[in-house]
Design a protein around this motif. Structure first.
Motif, mmCIF file in Angstrom:
data_model
loop_
_atom_site.group_PDB
_atom_site.id
_atom_site.type_symbol
_atom_site.label_atom_id
_atom_site.label_comp_id
_atom_site.label_asym_id
_atom_site.label_seq_id
_atom_site.Cartn_x
_atom_site.Cartn_y
_atom_site.Cartn_z
ATOM 1 N N GLU A 46 0.816 -1.222 0.000
ATOM 2 C CA GLU A 46 0.000 0.000 0.000
ATOM 3 C C GLU A 46 0.849 1.272 0.000
ATOM 4 N N ARG A 47 2.029 1.194 0.598
ATOM 5 C CA ARG A 47 2.861 2.390 0.727
ATOM 6 C C ARG A 47 3.896 2.549 -0.383
ATOM 7 N N HIS A 48 4.241 1.425 -1.020
ATOM 8 C CA HIS A 48 5.323 1.467 -2.006
ATOM 9 C C HIS A 48 4.867 0.786 -3.292
ATOM 10 N N GLY A 49 5.258 1.350 -4.408
ATOM 11 C CA GLY A 49 4.893 0.752 -5.686
ATOM 12 C C GLY A 49 5.628 -0.558 -5.926
ATOM 13 N N ASP A 50 6.944 -0.492 -5.980
ATOM 14 C CA ASP A 50 7.758 -1.678 -6.251
ATOM 15 C C ASP A 50 8.360 -2.170 -4.939
ATOM 16 N N PHE A 93 0.759 -15.391 6.619
ATOM 17 C CA PHE A 93 1.357 -14.784 5.429
ATOM 18 C C PHE A 93 0.948 -15.428 4.099
ATOM 19 N N GLY A 94 0.351 -16.610 4.149
ATOM 20 C CA GLY A 94 0.021 -17.322 2.916
ATOM 21 C C GLY A 94 0.922 -18.531 2.708
ATOM 22 N N THR A 95 0.417 -19.478 1.938
ATOM 23 C CA THR A 95 1.106 -20.755 1.739
ATOM 24 C C THR A 95 2.447 -20.609 1.025
ATOM 25 N N ALA A 96 2.498 -19.820 -0.040
ATOM 26 C CA ALA A 96 3.744 -19.669 -0.800
ATOM 27 C C ALA A 96 4.847 -19.066 0.072
ATOM 28 N N PHE A 97 4.496 -18.047 0.838
ATOM 29 C CA PHE A 97 5.458 -17.419 1.744
ATOM 30 C C PHE A 97 5.979 -18.449 2.752
ATOM 31 N N ALA A 98 5.069 -19.166 3.390
ATOM 32 C CA ALA A 98 5.446 -20.144 4.419
ATOM 33 C C ALA A 98 6.343 -21.230 3.845
ATOM 34 N N ARG A 99 6.030 -21.692 2.656
ATOM 35 C CA ARG A 99 6.831 -22.742 2.016
ATOM 36 C C ARG A 99 8.256 -22.249 1.784
ATOM 37 N N GLN A 100 8.389 -21.007 1.310
ATOM 38 C CA GLN A 100 9.717 -20.449 1.060
ATOM 39 C C GLN A 100 10.496 -20.260 2.361
ATOM 40 N N VAL A 101 9.837 -19.743 3.370
ATOM 41 C CA VAL A 101 10.511 -19.465 4.642
ATOM 42 C C VAL A 101 10.944 -20.759 5.330
ATOM 43 N N SER A 102 10.159 -21.814 5.183
ATOM 44 C CA SER A 102 10.472 -23.069 5.881
ATOM 45 C C SER A 102 11.785 -23.696 5.422
ATOM 46 N N VAL A 103 12.287 -23.302 4.258
ATOM 47 C CA VAL A 103 13.546 -23.888 3.771
ATOM 48 C C VAL A 103 14.711 -22.900 3.802
ATOM 49 N N LEU A 104 14.502 -21.730 4.386
ATOM 50 C CA LEU A 104 15.579 -20.736 4.456
ATOM 51 C C LEU A 104 16.694 -21.197 5.385
ATOM 52 N N GLU A 105 17.881 -20.733 5.067
ATOM 53 C CA GLU A 105 19.038 -20.968 5.926
ATOM 54 C C GLU A 105 18.891 -20.117 7.187
ATOM 55 N N TRP A 109 19.839 -12.897 6.704
ATOM 56 C CA TRP A 109 18.666 -12.244 6.136
ATOM 57 C C TRP A 109 18.452 -12.730 4.717
ATOM 58 N N SER A 110 17.230 -13.088 4.396
ATOM 59 C CA SER A 110 16.882 -13.598 3.071
ATOM 60 C C SER A 110 15.713 -12.798 2.519
ATOM 61 N N GLY A 111 15.581 -12.847 1.221
ATOM 62 C CA GLY A 111 14.449 -12.211 0.584
ATOM 63 C C GLY A 111 14.892 -11.212 -0.432
ATOM 64 N N PRO A 112 13.964 -10.483 -0.972
ATOM 65 C CA PRO A 112 12.582 -10.341 -0.544
ATOM 66 C C PRO A 112 11.718 -11.557 -0.883
ATOM 67 N N ILE A 113 10.800 -11.849 0.025
ATOM 68 C CA ILE A 113 9.817 -12.908 -0.147
ATOM 69 C C ILE A 113 8.453 -12.228 -0.150
ATOM 70 N N GLU A 114 7.660 -12.556 -1.166
ATOM 71 C CA GLU A 114 6.368 -11.904 -1.338
ATOM 72 C C GLU A 114 5.271 -12.582 -0.517
ATOM 73 N N SER A 115 4.356 -11.771 -0.028
ATOM 74 C CA SER A 115 3.116 -12.240 0.581
ATOM 75 C C SER A 115 2.000 -11.375 0.005
ATOM 76 N N PHE A 117 0.587 -9.148 1.476
ATOM 77 C CA PHE A 117 0.724 -7.826 2.093
ATOM 78 C C PHE A 117 1.777 -6.964 1.420
ATOM 79 N N GLY A 118 2.807 -7.625 0.868
ATOM 80 C CA GLY A 118 3.933 -6.911 0.289
ATOM 81 C C GLY A 118 5.157 -7.795 0.271
ATOM 82 N N SER A 119 6.326 -7.179 0.472
ATOM 83 C CA SER A 119 7.595 -7.917 0.476
ATOM 84 C C SER A 119 8.149 -7.982 1.895
ATOM 85 N N HIS A 120 8.866 -9.065 2.161
ATOM 86 C CA HIS A 120 9.434 -9.288 3.496
ATOM 87 C C HIS A 120 10.882 -9.726 3.362
ATOM 88 N N LEU A 121 11.708 -9.193 4.219
ATOM 89 C CA LEU A 121 13.054 -9.716 4.418
ATOM 90 C C LEU A 121 12.973 -10.552 5.677
#
Length: 177
Positions: A46-50, A93-105, A109-115, A117-121
């Motif tokens: 909502e606050r940022h375009g990209d 955060f949603g299924t796609a976000f959770a799936r990506q986060v579950s395999v992070l090292e 800091w990793s990302g950006p990962i989309e949900s 809501f927006g992007s998350h580091l």
């Protein structure tokens, strides 16, 4: 009818061996899933375009040592989530976000990962592996489920016996729709 059939013949209480076999056969019902503690820096759609571009810039700041609390946008549920399963994360955060986060090292800091809501580091700070519980820890649930399965089996068997004692005949011409 189910109520009347349910009481037909008492079932003895399950033995220790029967409960253990039931637990083993239905282990996925009772297994404790992997759990993660994460921290995230959020970039609001909502606050940022990209959001991905903004998040990439923030990741560079994080990797340079900037304090995470001073970066990103406020997130209604906070910035840290302790010992959540993948399913718990998906609920937030949603299924796609959770799936990506579950395999992070862990530890970086990793990302950006989309949900939605927006992007998350995301920083995974703790990881607890799942485990299979022993019977003592889940006895109450296993026993309850064992009884429910037995009631359903007995009901199905009684209905099958009843159906076998009746013959259904259709007389006359059957019209097709």
């Amino acid at each position: 009818m189910d109520f009347l059939l349910e009481d037909e013949g008492a079932t003895p209480a399950p033995s220790e061996e029967e409960l253990q076999l039931y637990l083993t056969a239905h282990l996925s019902r009772y297994a404790v899933p992997d759990r993660l503690t994460i921290r995230h820096v959020f970039v609001s759609r909502e606050r940022h375009g990209d959001t991905a571009q903004v998040a990439t810039g923030l990741r560079d700041a994080l990797l340079s040592g900037t304090e995470p609390a001073s970066l990103g946008d406020p997130f209604v549920r906070g910035s840290e989530f302790r010992l959540l399963s993948e399913k718990d994360l998906a609920g937030i955060f949603g299924t796609a976000f959770a799936r990506q986060v579950s395999v992070l090292e862990s530890g970086t800091w990793s990302g950006p990962i989309e949900s939605s809501f927006g992007s998350h580091l995301v920083l995974v700070s703790e990881r607890r592996p799942g485990r299979s519980p022993d019977l003592a820890a889940v006895r109450e649930y296993v026993t309850r489920d064992w009884w429910a399965d037995r009631r359903e089996l007995k009901s199905r068997e009684a209905l099958d016996r009843l159906q076998a004692s009746y013959t259904v005949r259709v007389e006359g011409e059957v019209s097709k729709p």
